[in-house]
Write a protein that holds these residues in place. Sequence first.
Motif, PDB file in Angstrom:
ATOM      1  N   UNK A   1       0.859  -1.177   0.000  1.00  0.00           N
ATOM      2  CA  UNK A   1       0.000   0.000   0.000  1.00  0.00           C
ATOM      3  C   UNK A   1       0.900   1.233   0.000  1.00  0.00           C
ATOM      4  N   UNK A   2       0.305   2.408  -0.121  1.00  0.00           N
ATOM      5  CA  UNK A   2       1.070   3.636   0.046  1.00  0.00           C
ATOM      6  C   UNK A   2       0.610   4.285   1.344  1.00  0.00           C
ATOM      7  N   UNK A   3       1.574   4.542   2.221  1.00  0.00           N
ATOM      8  CA  UNK A   3       1.294   5.175   3.507  1.00  0.00           C
ATOM      9  C   UNK A   3       1.647   6.659   3.417  1.00  0.00           C
ATOM     10  N   UNK A   4       0.847   7.499   4.062  1.00  0.00           N
ATOM     11  CA  UNK A   4       1.033   8.945   3.927  1.00  0.00           C
ATOM     12  C   UNK A   4       0.646   9.641   5.228  1.00  0.00           C
ATOM     13  N   UNK A   5       0.948  10.920   5.294  1.00  0.00           N
ATOM     14  CA  UNK A   5       0.665  11.699   6.495  1.00  0.00           C
ATOM     15  C   UNK A   5      -0.716  12.359   6.391  1.00  0.00           C
ATOM     16  N   UNK A   6      -1.234  12.783   7.520  1.00  0.00           N
ATOM     17  CA  UNK A   6      -2.555  13.397   7.587  1.00  0.00           C
ATOM     18  C   UNK A   6      -2.597  14.680   6.759  1.00  0.00           C
TER      19      UNK A   6
ATOM     20  N   UNK B   1       0.955  -3.670   3.797  1.00  0.00           N
ATOM     21  CA  UNK B   1      -0.217  -3.197   4.537  1.00  0.00           C
ATOM     22  C   UNK B   1      -0.115  -3.537   6.017  1.00  0.00           C
ATOM     23  N   UNK B   2       0.459  -4.695   6.345  1.00  0.00           N
ATOM     24  CA  UNK B   2       0.582  -5.089   7.750  1.00  0.00           C
ATOM     25  C   UNK B   2       1.462  -4.109   8.529  1.00  0.00           C
ATOM     26  N   UNK B   3       2.490  -3.552   7.874  1.00  0.00           N
ATOM     27  CA  UNK B   3       3.369  -2.578   8.518  1.00  0.00           C
ATOM     28  C   UNK B   3       2.595  -1.288   8.798  1.00  0.00           C
ATOM     29  N   UNK B   4       1.787  -0.860   7.826  1.00  0.00           N
ATOM     30  CA  UNK B   4       0.972   0.341   8.006  1.00  0.00           C
ATOM     31  C   UNK B   4      -0.002   0.171   9.158  1.00  0.00           C
ATOM     32  N   UNK B   5      -0.631  -0.997   9.234  1.00  0.00           N
ATOM     33  CA  UNK B   5      -1.585  -1.275  10.317  1.00  0.00           C
ATOM     34  C   UNK B   5      -0.872  -1.313  11.657  1.00  0.00           C
ATOM     35  N   UNK B   6       0.285  -1.974  11.701  1.00  0.00           N
ATOM     36  CA  UNK B   6       1.019  -2.127  12.953  1.00  0.00           C
ATOM     37  C   UNK B   6       1.442  -0.777  13.527  1.00  0.00           C
ATOM     38  N   UNK B   7       1.791   0.163  12.639  1.00  0.00           N
ATOM     39  CA  UNK B   7       2.250   1.484  13.093  1.00  0.00           C
ATOM     40  C   UNK B   7       1.135   2.536  13.061  1.00  0.00           C
ATOM     41  N   UNK B   8      -0.097   2.079  12.804  1.00  0.00           N
ATOM     42  CA  UNK B   8      -1.272   2.957  12.794  1.00  0.00           C
ATOM     43  C   UNK B   8      -1.087   4.133  11.825  1.00  0.00           C
ATOM     44  N   UNK B   9      -0.643   3.819  10.605  1.00  0.00           N
ATOM     45  CA  UNK B   9      -0.434   4.831   9.579  1.00  0.00           C
ATOM     46  C   UNK B   9      -1.678   4.978   8.710  1.00  0.00           C
ATOM     47  N   UNK B  10      -1.848   6.132   8.151  1.00  0.00           N
ATOM     48  CA  UNK B  10      -2.877   6.319   7.127  1.00  0.00           C
ATOM     49  C   UNK B  10      -2.355   5.678   5.844  1.00  0.00           C
TER      50      UNK B  10
END
Length: 315
Positions: free
Chosen positions: A176-181, A268-277
């Motif tokens: 996935x692509x993770x990004x900031x608020x 995606x699991x990394x994004x979920x684990x670190x609570x990233x958008x």
Amino acid sequence: MSNQEFLNPKFLKYFITVADTGSILSASSSLNVAQPSITRSVQIIENSLSKKLFIRTKKGVTLTKEGEIFYMNAKSILAFNDKVIENIKSIEFDDKSINNDQITFGIPSTLTYSHKQNILWLIKKNNPKVRIKVIESDSFEMINLVEKNKIDFAISCVKFSNDNIDTINLYEDPFCVAFYKGHQFQDIKEVSIDMVRKEKNYIFRNTCEFFYYDYLKNKGCFPDFKEIQKNIKKRKQENSDRDVVFTDSDTTAASCIKSGLGVAIIPESVAIDHKLLFTRINKPLMGRDILFIQNKNNNKNINTTNEALKNALWL
């Protein structure tokens, strides 16, 4: 599911968060995990205990008396599990002392904390009298050590072809692509790789398997580690005019993303684990394969089932 598999740390974490937040919806938002996953976890626990642990109303949920007791015990179990992991990881790796009362297990550094915790908990629970030694490195090193029969079992986050190694496919982890608020991706359901590559600020995780799978998809063959390193070096040179962060650490990458330093393509699991958008990548669809691997000449057995291993990585 065996009698005690409902005590999986993931299930307990979901249960505790529902109790703390007062609803499945709030727990889903807090954990950045889909509601059906949390609902299923709570149902597994209640069905295993044959007890209702929550009183459900239109306003949310509250704990029953049985739920309050289980809540206190669940917190104690998670605290104990953390200590077990610390103790196991503190053991130094020594390939000269492998014996029948010992299992040497390899874990890739890019596997999420939650997945590491769940896998180690499962192995320790099902092999209580066996000494477990853990070594952590990248997936390429895990494959190398298993091929040389220097470790008994390992997890790999890259698929490969090797006649000397047995593999069990446990989980497909989409990229996935993770990004900031406040980033423009926040209002887009799915983005393409090309959209990400046009981003001015990008965070490179040097150990990210995306480079491996991107090469595999484009070239149609398995690359070796040196080729991946060359690819990463080339990307660094190509992006010398961009505001780019390079790191080997998922924690550092997550901190940089949250701080607004850039976006990143990550599992995606990394994004979920670190609570990233994050949002899914749709062009092309791509994910990493999480595999359980063992040398075909290794006669040791690990006392667990393939289904239990897969369940430990289920999100």
